[in-house]
Design a protein around this motif. Structure first.
Motif, PDB file in Angstrom:
ATOM      1  N   ARG A 146      -5.565 -15.787  68.563  1.00  0.00           N
ATOM      2  CA  ARG A 146      -5.437 -16.985  67.949  1.00  0.00           C
ATOM      3  C   ARG A 146      -5.367 -17.364  66.805  1.00  0.00           C
ATOM      4  N   ALA A 147      -6.539 -16.880  65.975  1.00  0.00           N
ATOM      5  CA  ALA A 147      -6.413 -16.865  64.647  1.00  0.00           C
ATOM      6  C   ALA A 147      -5.019 -16.431  64.017  1.00  0.00           C
ATOM      7  N   ALA A 148      -4.661 -15.211  64.442  1.00  0.00           N
ATOM      8  CA  ALA A 148      -3.680 -14.606  63.527  1.00  0.00           C
ATOM      9  C   ALA A 148      -2.432 -15.479  64.036  1.00  0.00           C
ATOM     10  N   THR A 149      -2.018 -16.072  65.186  1.00  0.00           N
ATOM     11  CA  THR A 149      -1.202 -16.779  65.734  1.00  0.00           C
ATOM     12  C   THR A 149      -1.045 -18.135  64.931  1.00  0.00           C
ATOM     13  N   ALA A 150      -2.411 -18.688  64.559  1.00  0.00           N
ATOM     14  CA  ALA A 150      -2.374 -19.914  63.802  1.00  0.00           C
ATOM     15  C   ALA A 150      -2.179 -19.662  62.626  1.00  0.00           C
ATOM     16  N   LEU A 151      -2.295 -18.547  62.100  1.00  0.00           N
ATOM     17  CA  LEU A 151      -2.165 -18.102  60.427  1.00  0.00           C
ATOM     18  C   LEU A 151      -0.515 -18.011  60.399  1.00  0.00           C
ATOM     19  N   LEU A 152       0.073 -17.312  61.504  1.00  0.00           N
ATOM     20  CA  LEU A 152       1.660 -17.269  61.301  1.00  0.00           C
ATOM     21  C   LEU A 152       2.409 -18.660  61.356  1.00  0.00           C
ATOM     22  N   GLN A 153       1.855 -19.472  62.081  1.00  0.00           N
ATOM     23  CA  GLN A 153       2.516 -20.785  61.988  1.00  0.00           C
ATOM     24  C   GLN A 153       2.159 -21.823  60.853  1.00  0.00           C
ATOM     25  N   GLN A 154       1.509 -21.319  60.023  1.00  0.00           N
ATOM     26  CA  GLN A 154       1.130 -22.256  58.540  1.00  0.00           C
ATOM     27  C   GLN A 154       2.561 -22.181  57.941  1.00  0.00           C
ATOM     28  N   ARG A 155       3.001 -23.340  57.592  1.00  0.00           N
ATOM     29  CA  ARG A 155       4.328 -23.431  56.753  1.00  0.00           C
ATOM     30  C   ARG A 155       3.959 -22.792  55.294  1.00  0.00           C
ATOM     31  N   ARG A 156       2.831 -22.965  54.671  1.00  0.00           N
ATOM     32  CA  ARG A 156       2.629 -22.711  53.420  1.00  0.00           C
ATOM     33  C   ARG A 156       2.389 -21.077  53.137  1.00  0.00           C
ATOM     34  N   TYR A 157       2.249 -20.551  54.186  1.00  0.00           N
ATOM     35  CA  TYR A 157       2.488 -19.099  54.003  1.00  0.00           C
ATOM     36  C   TYR A 157       3.852 -18.436  54.464  1.00  0.00           C
ATOM     37  N   HIS A 158       4.732 -19.311  54.779  1.00  0.00           N
ATOM     38  CA  HIS A 158       6.043 -18.678  55.551  1.00  0.00           C
ATOM     39  C   HIS A 158       6.607 -17.873  54.596  1.00  0.00           C
ATOM     40  N   ALA A 159       6.887 -18.242  53.302  1.00  0.00           N
ATOM     41  CA  ALA A 159       7.597 -17.193  52.408  1.00  0.00           C
ATOM     42  C   ALA A 159       6.967 -15.689  52.261  1.00  0.00           C
ATOM     43  N   ALA A 160       5.733 -15.672  52.081  1.00  0.00           N
ATOM     44  CA  ALA A 160       5.060 -14.463  52.238  1.00  0.00           C
ATOM     45  C   ALA A 160       5.065 -13.528  53.343  1.00  0.00           C
ATOM     46  N   LEU A 161       5.101 -14.310  54.498  1.00  0.00           N
ATOM     47  CA  LEU A 161       4.890 -13.697  55.714  1.00  0.00           C
ATOM     48  C   LEU A 161       6.446 -13.333  56.046  1.00  0.00           C
ATOM     49  N   ALA A 162       7.412 -13.955  55.448  1.00  0.00           N
ATOM     50  CA  ALA A 162       8.870 -13.584  55.706  1.00  0.00           C
ATOM     51  C   ALA A 162       9.214 -12.337  54.947  1.00  0.00           C
ATOM     52  N   VAL A 163       8.451 -12.124  53.799  1.00  0.00           N
ATOM     53  CA  VAL A 163       8.622 -10.631  53.140  1.00  0.00           C
ATOM     54  C   VAL A 163       7.946  -9.755  53.889  1.00  0.00           C
ATOM     55  N   ILE A 164       6.839 -10.069  54.450  1.00  0.00           N
ATOM     56  CA  ILE A 164       6.333  -8.779  55.139  1.00  0.00           C
ATOM     57  C   ILE A 164       7.157  -8.617  56.565  1.00  0.00           C
ATOM     58  N   LYS A 165       7.592  -9.445  57.203  1.00  0.00           N
ATOM     59  CA  LYS A 165       8.364  -9.140  58.373  1.00  0.00           C
ATOM     60  C   LYS A 165       9.833  -8.351  57.981  1.00  0.00           C
ATOM     61  N   GLY A 166      10.098  -9.084  56.652  1.00  0.00           N
ATOM     62  CA  GLY A 166      11.277  -8.365  56.147  1.00  0.00           C
ATOM     63  C   GLY A 166      11.141  -6.965  56.111  1.00  0.00           C
ATOM     64  N   PHE A 167      10.055  -6.347  55.422  1.00  0.00           N
ATOM     65  CA  PHE A 167       9.712  -4.995  55.248  1.00  0.00           C
ATOM     66  C   PHE A 167       9.804  -4.296  56.791  1.00  0.00           C
ATOM     67  N   ARG A 168       9.081  -5.123  57.711  1.00  0.00           N
ATOM     68  CA  ARG A 168       9.103  -4.472  59.113  1.00  0.00           C
ATOM     69  C   ARG A 168      10.404  -4.151  59.662  1.00  0.00           C
ATOM     70  N   ASN A 169      11.351  -5.463  59.585  1.00  0.00           N
ATOM     71  CA  ASN A 169      12.529  -5.415  60.069  1.00  0.00           C
ATOM     72  C   ASN A 169      13.383  -4.316  59.331  1.00  0.00           C
ATOM     73  N   GLY A 170      13.361  -4.106  58.029  1.00  0.00           N
ATOM     74  CA  GLY A 170      14.108  -3.019  57.392  1.00  0.00           C
ATOM     75  C   GLY A 170      13.536  -1.757  57.767  1.00  0.00           C
ATOM     76  N   ALA A 171      12.442  -1.342  58.323  1.00  0.00           N
ATOM     77  CA  ALA A 171      12.238  -0.041  58.476  1.00  0.00           C
ATOM     78  C   ALA A 171      12.488   0.156  59.799  1.00  0.00           C
ATOM     79  N   VAL A 172      12.400  -0.724  60.795  1.00  0.00           N
ATOM     80  CA  VAL A 172      12.853  -0.371  62.040  1.00  0.00           C
ATOM     81  C   VAL A 172      14.288  -0.291  62.255  1.00  0.00           C
ATOM     82  N   TYR A 173      15.158  -1.187  61.461  1.00  0.00           N
ATOM     83  CA  TYR A 173      16.597  -1.185  61.586  1.00  0.00           C
ATOM     84  C   TYR A 173      17.066   0.132  60.885  1.00  0.00           C
ATOM     85  N   GLY A 174      16.606   0.628  59.730  1.00  0.00           N
ATOM     86  CA  GLY A 174      16.840   1.958  59.254  1.00  0.00           C
ATOM     87  C   GLY A 174      16.832   3.115  60.096  1.00  0.00           C
ATOM     88  N   ALA A 175      15.613   2.941  60.850  1.00  0.00           N
ATOM     89  CA  ALA A 175      15.414   4.219  61.597  1.00  0.00           C
ATOM     90  C   ALA A 175      16.315   4.195  62.901  1.00  0.00           C
TER      91      ALA A 175
END
Length: 213
Positions: free
Chosen positions: A13-42
């Protein structure tokens, strides 16, 4: 046991609440971009490496599997690093200037391309050539859309196809060292190996004889 389950649920629940915070959206998008890049490349590299390795490379099964794993890891890592760098620089530029402008994308991608894909190796070469062909198509369409080039009266694709195939086969026949190694291997299989056979086995069933007849 119940206490552990409650703790896990509270953590989720705490993780979900953090992910829904708009002020962290840019930083979280960078992290998810890293994840998506790794998965897509493989996902992109693994099937390609599997086919190309077993079609054209010699060696033991262990060596082939190691080659596939290395190519997949390199592609996955590079794409993850690039997406991370690109999105991070995009967020930084937007924060510094207070808005997003078209130059941000070009600049961030140039820096990422230099840092991540700047090494001249087979994996990076394939990726750059893949992108280059699509850039040429994209710029051609953009030039027509913007009115810099008049709208063709007929579909130019047949002419483009003719010129591309004419040029690549000319290069293969007379300057094949200029072509990328995997393309050389593919064309050797198609155009050189089809000139050689000894009997029905290597005419229809196999590409090359495996015995010493």
């Amino acid at each position: 046991m119940a206490g552990d389950e409650d703790a896990v649920r509270a953590l989720l629940r705490a993780a979900t609440a953090l992910l829904q915070q708009r002020r962290y959206h840019a930083a979280l998008a960078v992290i998810k971009g890293f994840r998506n890049g790794a998965v897509y490349g493989a996902k992109i590299r693994a099937p390609h490496a599997l086919v190309m390795t077993f079609l054209f490379k010699s060696g033991s099964l262990r060596e082939k599997l190691k080659s596939i794993a290395q190519a997949t890891y390199t592609h996955s890592r590079n794409l993850a690093y690039f997406v991370f760098t690109y999105k991070g620089l995009m967020a930084l530029q937007s924060w510094l200037q207070g808005k997003k402008i078209p130059f941000h994308s070009f600049f961030a991608a140039c820096i990422g391309g230099w840092l991540v894909f700047g090494e001249n190796n087979p994996i990076n070469s394939q990726i750059i050539m893949y992108l280059l062909s699509r850039i040429l198509f994209g710029l051609s369409r953009l030039a027509v859309e913007k009115g810099y080039v008049p709208q063709p009266r007929q579909d130019p694709f047949p002419l483009v196809a003719a010129l591309v195939w004419g040029t690549v086969l000319w290069l293969f026949e007379y300057h094949r060292q200029t072509l990328q190694p995997s393309l050389q291997s593919s064309m050797t299989y198609l155009y050189d190996d089809s000139n050689v056979w000894h009997d029905l086995s290597d005419f229809l069933i196999y590409n090359k004889r495996t015995d010493s007849k």
